[in-house]
Write a protein that holds these residues in place. Structure first.
Motif, PDB file in Angstrom:
ATOM      1  N   THR A 219       0.863  -1.452  -0.086  1.00  0.00           N
ATOM      2  CA  THR A 219       0.581   0.177   0.125  1.00  0.00           C
ATOM      3  C   THR A 219       0.852   0.922  -0.601  1.00  0.00           C
ATOM      4  N   GLY A 220       2.109   1.132   0.019  1.00  0.00           N
ATOM      5  CA  GLY A 220       2.786   2.359   0.856  1.00  0.00           C
ATOM      6  C   GLY A 220       3.743   2.718  -1.136  1.00  0.00           C
ATOM      7  N   GLY A 221       3.947   1.584  -1.450  1.00  0.00           N
ATOM      8  CA  GLY A 221       4.583   1.601  -2.953  1.00  0.00           C
ATOM      9  C   GLY A 221       5.722   0.468  -3.083  1.00  0.00           C
ATOM     10  N   CYS A 222       6.726   1.193  -3.477  1.00  0.00           N
ATOM     11  CA  CYS A 222       7.608  -0.242  -3.944  1.00  0.00           C
ATOM     12  C   CYS A 222       8.780   0.517  -4.156  1.00  0.00           C
ATOM     13  N   ALA A 223      10.247  -0.387  -3.762  1.00  0.00           N
ATOM     14  CA  ALA A 223      11.455   0.722  -4.020  1.00  0.00           C
ATOM     15  C   ALA A 223      12.488  -0.512  -4.345  1.00  0.00           C
TER      16      ALA A 223
END
Length: 250
Positions: A219-223
């Motif tokens: 839900t926060g994103g991806c690195a």
């Protein structure tokens, strides 16, 4: 509305605004380094490190990833964010560093060294002394795809894995048992999964992935981590990094 709910809503709003700002720029910014914190809800010495990590993550100039481990679950509280893969990654790092045991809170900096995660000065020093991220990594949104572009290396025979590390938004957890019983603690960027997107061979390269994949796994994103790998499969230095915002903020 209670105090805890207000804090949660404020933190979520800040995280969403930050991600929207990244999307508005159209391309990810180059971070000064990568902080990987190995932590646990069942570890009494971890809350100070979680707080330091949250403050550094909120600044937005580093890629900050929190790996919750499961080996303290026997102390009375099962970490709700823990994943066996996170523990395995920490053990792989310890093998690469020549250490005999794992510990929390541990901050691994740029895949090159580790320090106590509650020591802000040690983290800042390690970020400066490990030489930063020498290879440019950028992420662009193109229709239904996210395009990862990796620059070339100034060295020879360079090879690294392109890793996608998914994470959730800041998460408040009420600890009901164990060493932190009775506390509600905030956990920033808890990792939910890792996958390999490809292999980089030292030359300019381009990797493409569906935008929909980001929403499915974090839900926060991806690195995006460009990380060298030893002959034994152990993780090596992180050469470059970028963040991909949540799909619904693009």
């Amino acid at each position: 509305m209670g105090f805890r709910q207000l804090v949660r809503l404020a933190a979520t709003a800040l995280a969403t605004a930050a991600l929207a700002g990244q999307a508005g720029a159209g391309e990810s910014k180059q971070p000064k380094g990568v902080i990987e914190l190995f932590t646990s809800q069942g570890c009494s010495s971890c809350p100070p490190a979680d707080a330091v990590f949250g403050e550094m993550a909120d600044k937005g100039d580093v890629v900050a990833l929190a790996y919750h481990v499961d080996y303290w679950d026997y102390l009375g509280w099962r970490d709700t964010l823990a994943n066996p893969d996170n523990t395995a990654r920490q053990k792989d790092y310890m093998r690469a560093f020549g250490s005999r045991s794992v510990y929390t809170p541990q901050a691994v900096i740029n895949g090159r060294t580790h320090v106590n995660g509650s020591n802000r000065q040690a983290i800042e020093t390690a970020l400066a002394e490990t030489g930063g991220l020498p290879v440019a990594v950028s992420v662009k949104h193109a229709g239904d795809s996210m395009v990862i572009e990796v620059g070339e290396s100034s060295g020879t025979n360079q090879k690294a894995h392109v890793l996608l590390v998914y994470y959730d938004l800041a998460t408040p957890i009420a600890i009901r048992d164990g060493e932190n019983q009775g506390r509600t603690l905030y956990y920033w960027n808890p990792v939910t999964g890792i996958q390999t997107a490809g292999i980089w061979h030292g030359a300019v390269a381009r990797f493409e992935m569906p935008v929909s994949e980001i929403a499915k796994k974090g839900t926060g994103g991806c690195a995006v981590l460009l990380q060298a790998v030893g002959k034994d499969g152990a993780p090596g230095p992180i050469l470059g990094a970028a963040t991909i915002p949540r799909a619904d903020s693009l």
